[in-house]
Design an enzyme around this catalytic site. Structure first.
Site, PDB file in Angstrom:
ATOM      1  N   HIS A 109     -41.615   8.842  -4.635  1.00 38.50           N
ATOM      2  CA  HIS A 109     -40.730   8.780  -3.468  1.00 38.50           C
ATOM      3  C   HIS A 109     -41.418   8.054  -2.315  1.00 38.50           C
ATOM      4  CE1 HIS A 109     -37.807  12.063  -4.711  1.00 38.50           C
ATOM      5  NE2 HIS A 109     -38.775  12.229  -5.591  1.00 38.50           N
ATOM      6  N   GLU A 147     -35.360   4.676  -0.596  1.00 38.00           N
ATOM      7  CA  GLU A 147     -36.827   4.654  -0.529  1.00 38.00           C
ATOM      8  C   GLU A 147     -37.360   3.424  -1.259  1.00 38.00           C
ATOM      9  OE1 GLU A 147     -37.701   8.571  -2.069  1.00 38.00           O
ATOM     10  OE2 GLU A 147     -36.554   9.544  -0.478  1.00 38.00           O
ATOM     11  N   GLU A 152     -45.267  10.750  -2.342  1.00 34.41           N
ATOM     12  CA  GLU A 152     -44.551  10.150  -1.221  1.00 34.41           C
ATOM     13  C   GLU A 152     -45.411   8.988  -0.765  1.00 34.41           C
ATOM     14  OE1 GLU A 152     -41.625  10.906  -0.058  1.00 34.41           O
ATOM     15  OE2 GLU A 152     -41.247  13.010  -0.517  1.00 34.41           O
ATOM     16  N   HIS A 168     -34.270   8.570  -4.994  1.00 32.33           N
ATOM     17  CA  HIS A 168     -33.589   8.453  -3.700  1.00 32.33           C
ATOM     18  C   HIS A 168     -33.492   6.964  -3.367  1.00 32.33           C
ATOM     19  CE1 HIS A 168     -34.975  12.769  -2.728  1.00 32.33           C
ATOM     20  NE2 HIS A 168     -33.699  12.775  -3.084  1.00 32.33           N
ATOM     21  N   ARG A 194     -28.928   7.653   0.259  1.00 26.68           N
ATOM     22  CA  ARG A 194     -29.988   8.364  -0.462  1.00 26.68           C
ATOM     23  C   ARG A 194     -29.506   8.969  -1.784  1.00 26.68           C
ATOM     24  NH1 ARG A 194     -34.182  12.553   0.661  1.00 26.68           N
ATOM     25  NH2 ARG A 194     -33.511  14.546  -0.165  1.00 26.68           N
TER      26      ARG A 194
HETATM   27 ZN    ZN Z   1     -37.262  10.946  -1.972  1.00 24.94          ZN
END
Ligand code: ZN
Length: 372
Positions: A277, A153, A333, A150, A208
């Site tokens: 991410h 990020e 994340e 993405h 994104r």
């Molecule tokens: Zn992501």
């Protein structure tokens, strides 16, 4: 979010296209917050909707443009400094070109450990490079790490760069990493969505998705983490090409996804697949479409992380890798929990990468010590 009803109300808000809301964190669970970027023109409508439905909220960022301007100015300053001093600042965000040329430098510096492999081209014909860390052998058991699928990020790609450098510099001095690389290979894809990443620098910092053209729609791009052949088209993905979580016309429709699939399947000996991410500070594992907090079992997991089931969505990369038999499939994340969201200040890059390294290294050691 207090209950299931509020989740549904927020999901309804998400499909309210006219308000042009950008969900930074989707409504998926009462355990997790929902973050929404609201255009000024929709602000009063959104506030009213939340008030009427008794959904409590607070403002995290009052003026996003201010943060974007500051980030841009800082990048320009850093770029001048790097040119002047002929150095690379791991605590700064960089363009695609700068990261690609830094990769060349790394390969030149550590030719016996690091090589660069082109796994194909992106939709807009940018090369996709994988860094391979290997001390020899052929098709040794391998660990996959991708960052930046993405594009917005940014701390993910920056953490990838720092981590690649860490692996190269610690080999030969860190006994554990050295023993790992004496029996296994590590593959890193630092810019998993190169077109999207270039676009976040040139046009829209909040981009994104990929940049592919969707036939029959004015909206471009597919969410490359809803595009994998694992529960494709199921919950948590959108069939609307204008949505930020659009799953695409078919599984693996995106060339960026296909390039990774081909490499992993062609190799056939990956034992771990890790996708990085931001943001939320979570470690997730396959699979399913709901989130449940589970009791931590891993010893050295940094305390800033909580462990969650799955990517909260269908068509995710780690569900695919798990399905093809890669047992140790995880998604991180990284920072933060919403104070800055995607616009994480660059002075947090190295702290983020350093704390993540503890978890990455532990995972890799576990993979090394538990062969299958
Ligand atoms: Zn992501």
């Amino acid at each position: 979010v207090q209950n299931e009803e509020q989740i549904e109300l927020l999901q309804a808000l998400e499909s309210q296209e006219a308000w042009e809301l950008d969900f930074w964190l989707d409504p998926v669970s009462t355990e997790l917050p929902v973050d929404i970027r609201v255009p000024r023109s929709s602000l009063s409508s959104v506030k009213e909707y939340l008030r009427v439905n008794n959904i409590a909220y607070s403002v995290l960022i009052n003026n996003l443009q201010e943060l974007l301007n500051a980030e841009k100015a800082e990048m320009e300053m850093n770029q001048m400094k790097e040119r002047r001093t002929r150095s690379f600042n791991f605590g700064a965000y960089h363009s695609l070109e700068t990261i690609y040329s830094w990769m060349d430098t790394l390969v030149a510096q550590y030719p016996n450990l690091v090589s660069r492999q082109e796994i194909g081209k992106s939709y807009e014909n940018r090369p996709m490079y994988v860094l391979k860390f290997s001390t020899g052998g052929s098709k040794r058991p391998a660990i996959w790490i991708d960052t930046g699928i993405h594009s917005r990020e940014w701390v993910s790609q920056a953490t990838g760069v720092w981590t690649a450098n860490k692996i190269a510099t610690d080999y030969g001095t860190d006994a554990s990493l050295t023993s790992l690389l004496n029996t296994m290979d590590i593959y890193m894809l630092l810019l998993a969505n190169p077109d999207g990443y270039a676009y976040t620098h040139s046009n829209d910092r909040m981009w994104r998705k990929t940049r592919s053209i969707n036939s029959g729609s004015v909206c471009r791009g597919v969410d490359p983490n809803r595009n994998w052949d694992a529960g494709f088209g199921g919950p948590g993905a959108s069939r609307n090409p204008c949505s930020d979580s659009y799953h695409g016309p078919s599984a693996h429709s995106e060339i960026e996804v296909r390039n990774v699939v081909n490499l992993i399947q062609g190799h056939g000996n990956f034992k771990s697949f890790i996708s990085v991410h931001a943001y939320s500070q979570l470690l997730m594992y396959p699979y399913g479409y709901s989130c449940e907090k589970v009791k931590l079992k891993m010893k050295v997991l940094p305390s800033y992380l909580i462990l969650l089931l799955s990517d909260q969505a269908s068509g995710g990369s780690i569900d695919w890798s798990y399905n093809i038999g890669i047992k140790y499939s995880y998604a991180f994340e990284l920072r933060d929990t919403g104070r800055y969201g995607f616009i994480l200040p660059s002075n947090q890059i190295i702290p983020t990468a350093s704390e993540t390294w503890l978890a990455l290294k532990h995972l890799m050691e576990y993979v090394r010590d538990h062969p299958y």
